[in-house]
Design a protein around this motif. Structure first.
Motif, short mmCIF file in Angstrom:
data_model
loop_
_atom_site.label_atom_id
_atom_site.label_comp_id
_atom_site.label_asym_id
_atom_site.label_seq_id
_atom_site.Cartn_x
_atom_site.Cartn_y
_atom_site.Cartn_z
N PHE A 3 0.82 -1.21 0.00
CA PHE A 3 0.00 0.00 0.00
C PHE A 3 0.86 1.26 0.00
CE2 PHE A 3 -3.41 2.75 0.48
CZ PHE A 3 -3.07 3.69 1.44
N LEU A 6 1.56 2.75 -3.17
CA LEU A 6 0.41 3.24 -3.93
C LEU A 6 -0.22 4.47 -3.31
CD1 LEU A 6 -1.42 -0.16 -4.52
CD2 LEU A 6 -0.35 1.24 -6.29
N THR A 8 -1.83 7.75 -1.89
CA THR A 8 -1.95 9.16 -2.26
C THR A 8 -2.26 9.96 -1.00
OG1 THR A 8 -4.28 8.86 -2.71
CG2 THR A 8 -2.78 8.68 -4.57
N LEU A 13 -7.13 13.56 -4.35
CA LEU A 13 -7.36 12.69 -5.50
C LEU A 13 -7.26 13.52 -6.78
CD1 LEU A 13 -10.46 10.58 -4.32
CD2 LEU A 13 -8.03 10.09 -4.00
N LEU A 18 -12.35 13.40 -8.42
CA LEU A 18 -13.25 14.34 -7.73
C LEU A 18 -14.49 14.60 -8.58
CD1 LEU A 18 -10.64 16.91 -6.32
CD2 LEU A 18 -11.71 14.99 -5.13
N LEU A 47 -16.80 -1.42 0.93
CA LEU A 47 -16.29 -0.05 1.06
C LEU A 47 -17.10 0.72 2.09
CD1 LEU A 47 -15.68 0.97 -2.67
CD2 LEU A 47 -13.97 0.21 -0.99
N PHE A 50 -16.56 0.67 6.02
CA PHE A 50 -15.40 1.26 6.69
C PHE A 50 -15.61 2.73 7.06
CE2 PHE A 50 -12.91 -2.32 4.76
CZ PHE A 50 -12.54 -2.88 5.97
N ALA A 146 -17.77 5.81 -6.47
CA ALA A 146 -16.35 5.44 -6.52
C ALA A 146 -16.15 4.15 -7.31
CB ALA A 146 -15.79 5.30 -5.11
N LEU B 13 -12.73 3.89 -9.33
CA LEU B 13 -11.51 4.62 -9.04
C LEU B 13 -10.38 3.61 -8.80
CD1 LEU B 13 -12.76 7.34 -6.50
CD2 LEU B 13 -12.66 7.46 -9.00
N GLU B 15 -7.31 1.64 -6.94
CA GLU B 15 -7.21 1.08 -5.57
C GLU B 15 -6.63 2.08 -4.58
OE1 GLU B 15 -8.42 -1.65 -4.08
OE2 GLU B 15 -9.44 -2.17 -5.94
N PRO B 16 -5.59 2.85 -4.94
CA PRO B 16 -5.11 3.85 -3.95
C PRO B 16 -6.18 4.88 -3.60
CG PRO B 16 -3.50 3.57 -5.72
CD PRO B 16 -4.71 2.77 -6.12
N ALA B 17 -7.01 5.25 -4.56
CA ALA B 17 -8.08 6.21 -4.25
C ALA B 17 -9.11 5.58 -3.32
CB ALA B 17 -8.75 6.69 -5.55
N LEU B 18 -9.48 4.33 -3.58
CA LEU B 18 -10.44 3.63 -2.69
C LEU B 18 -9.84 3.46 -1.29
CD1 LEU B 18 -11.86 0.90 -5.11
CD2 LEU B 18 -12.87 3.12 -4.54
N ALA B 19 -8.53 3.24 -1.24
CA ALA B 19 -7.86 3.11 0.07
C ALA B 19 -7.89 4.44 0.81
CB ALA B 19 -6.41 2.65 -0.14
N GLN B 20 -7.63 5.53 0.09
CA GLN B 20 -7.62 6.86 0.72
C GLN B 20 -9.00 7.23 1.26
OE1 GLN B 20 -5.47 9.86 -1.41
NE2 GLN B 20 -6.73 11.54 -0.65
N LEU B 21 -10.05 6.84 0.54
CA LEU B 21 -11.42 7.19 0.94
C LEU B 21 -11.97 6.23 2.00
CD1 LEU B 21 -12.92 7.86 -2.59
CD2 LEU B 21 -12.57 9.59 -0.80
N PHE B 22 -11.68 4.93 1.86
CA PHE B 22 -12.41 3.93 2.63
C PHE B 22 -11.51 2.93 3.36
CE2 PHE B 22 -15.41 5.08 -0.81
CZ PHE B 22 -16.49 5.49 -0.04
N ALA B 146 -10.96 12.88 0.34
CA ALA B 146 -10.64 13.01 -1.09
C ALA B 146 -9.63 14.12 -1.33
CB ALA B 146 -11.91 13.25 -1.90
#
Lengths: 204, 204
Positions: A3, A6, A8, A13, A18, A47, A50, A146, B13, B15-22, B146
């Motif tokens: 992770f 990867l 951010t 984003l 967005l 998702l 969480f 998403a 989106l 995977e890094p974006a989904l990780a950042q959000l959720f 986000a």
């Protein structure tokens, strides 16, 4: 890939992300025939779950209405203006919340063994369930976007009828209903105005 | 570049974006000293405002508490367990909802000129404001993530005191309070369990 490679985190984003979530996303009133399979519904829940809630209560409950038989039970309970688009959408999601969510707190909030007892009073429980179930409703709608899905949330339905038909013998109260799928531009409203920052917010 | 060239619509989106959000995001209890400037707060509102609400009512109202003077007004109203982290966070956000949101519907929902009259009854207005203000609270928390921010939402505060101190002479009710900034790992709880799909959802 780990992770860390990867992440951010601490950065916004991308603009397309967005746009997909917020600025270009629209409530849909009509749907293409592209199906939504069960794996995607499970990913959507995985998702949504969480998102943060008070004492990790996660009171929201989700009924995914996909079969013709289940849709035939739901359609008569929708407001007239919502019935046709509800029948057309590949999936309808009844989002409710469990007033007795506190029964799960020994599992969900293990570091405070007495947390269940903080919710002994029904009025407070109802408020907590409604607030946090609605927060989870917001997470659900954005998690759907998403994943590339479109949403059409609705409050116009017979709540007592939905409770009796879909949640009999439970302590779950319906909150709102969401049409889910890949939207078409048919019957798309023009984007409505929003309040300016100064009308809705202040910095102290 | 035109939006069409950038769109990820109908696709998940990254995977890094989904990780950042959720999936990797966590409620934060401590904060780095990286500041959050006013431009970012305005951008955060400008994402949040586009989330869907019933009749585009957008009843949520936001007070961004940033100055030492405003923090000194808020801190005594927080529950003891929440006071120190609230003082430490760069920004505290009081999220409320306006019970008289319907007064704005002639502007916000222009294609139904009579929409204001659908909310003549106070009980129904309160329910609509609470549901949709909480949905917007969910959009706010995910919009913050986000943008690379971390959040720490809290319900533990003196609601009547916050109303009197921050919303006097208005029809705005406090809903919950969010610490906002760039989180540190200090005092981070282990991730608590979540209900499985089959415990919280069903497919019909």
């Amino acid at each position: 890939m780990a992770f860390d490679a990867l992440t951010t985190r601490d950065r916004p984003l991308s603009e397309p992300a967005l746009a997909q979530l917020f600025t270009e996303a629209r409530t849909r009133n009509a749907w293409t025939d592209r199906p939504v399979d069960e794996d995607l519904l499970r990913k959507l829940y995985d998702l949504t779950k969480f998102g943060p809630t008070a004492v990790n209560a996660t009171p929201a409950r989700f009924v995914f209405v996909t079969s013709p038989e289940a849709k035939a039970r739901l359609a008569p309970l929708m407001a007239d203006a919502n019935r046709e688009k509800t029948l057309q959408a590949p999936v309808n999601v009844i989002i409710g919340h469990d007033i007795e969510f506190h029964e799960h707190l020994p599992v969900l909030f293990p570091h405070a063994p007495g947390a269940k007892d903080w919710f002994g009073e029904e009025g407070g429980r109802r408020e907590t369930a409604f607030r946090n179930g609605s927060l989870q409703g917001g997470y659900f709608l954005l998690a759907a976007r998403a994943l590339g899905l479109d949403v059409g949330p609705m409050s116009g339905f017979d709540a007592e009828g939905v409770r009796n038909e879909f949640f009999p013998g439970t302590t779950i109260e319906p909150n709102f209903i969401v049409n889910l799928g890949y939207g078409s531009d048919e019957n798309l409203f023009p984007r409505s105005p929003r309040l300016s920052f100064d009308e809705a917010a202040q910095i102290l």
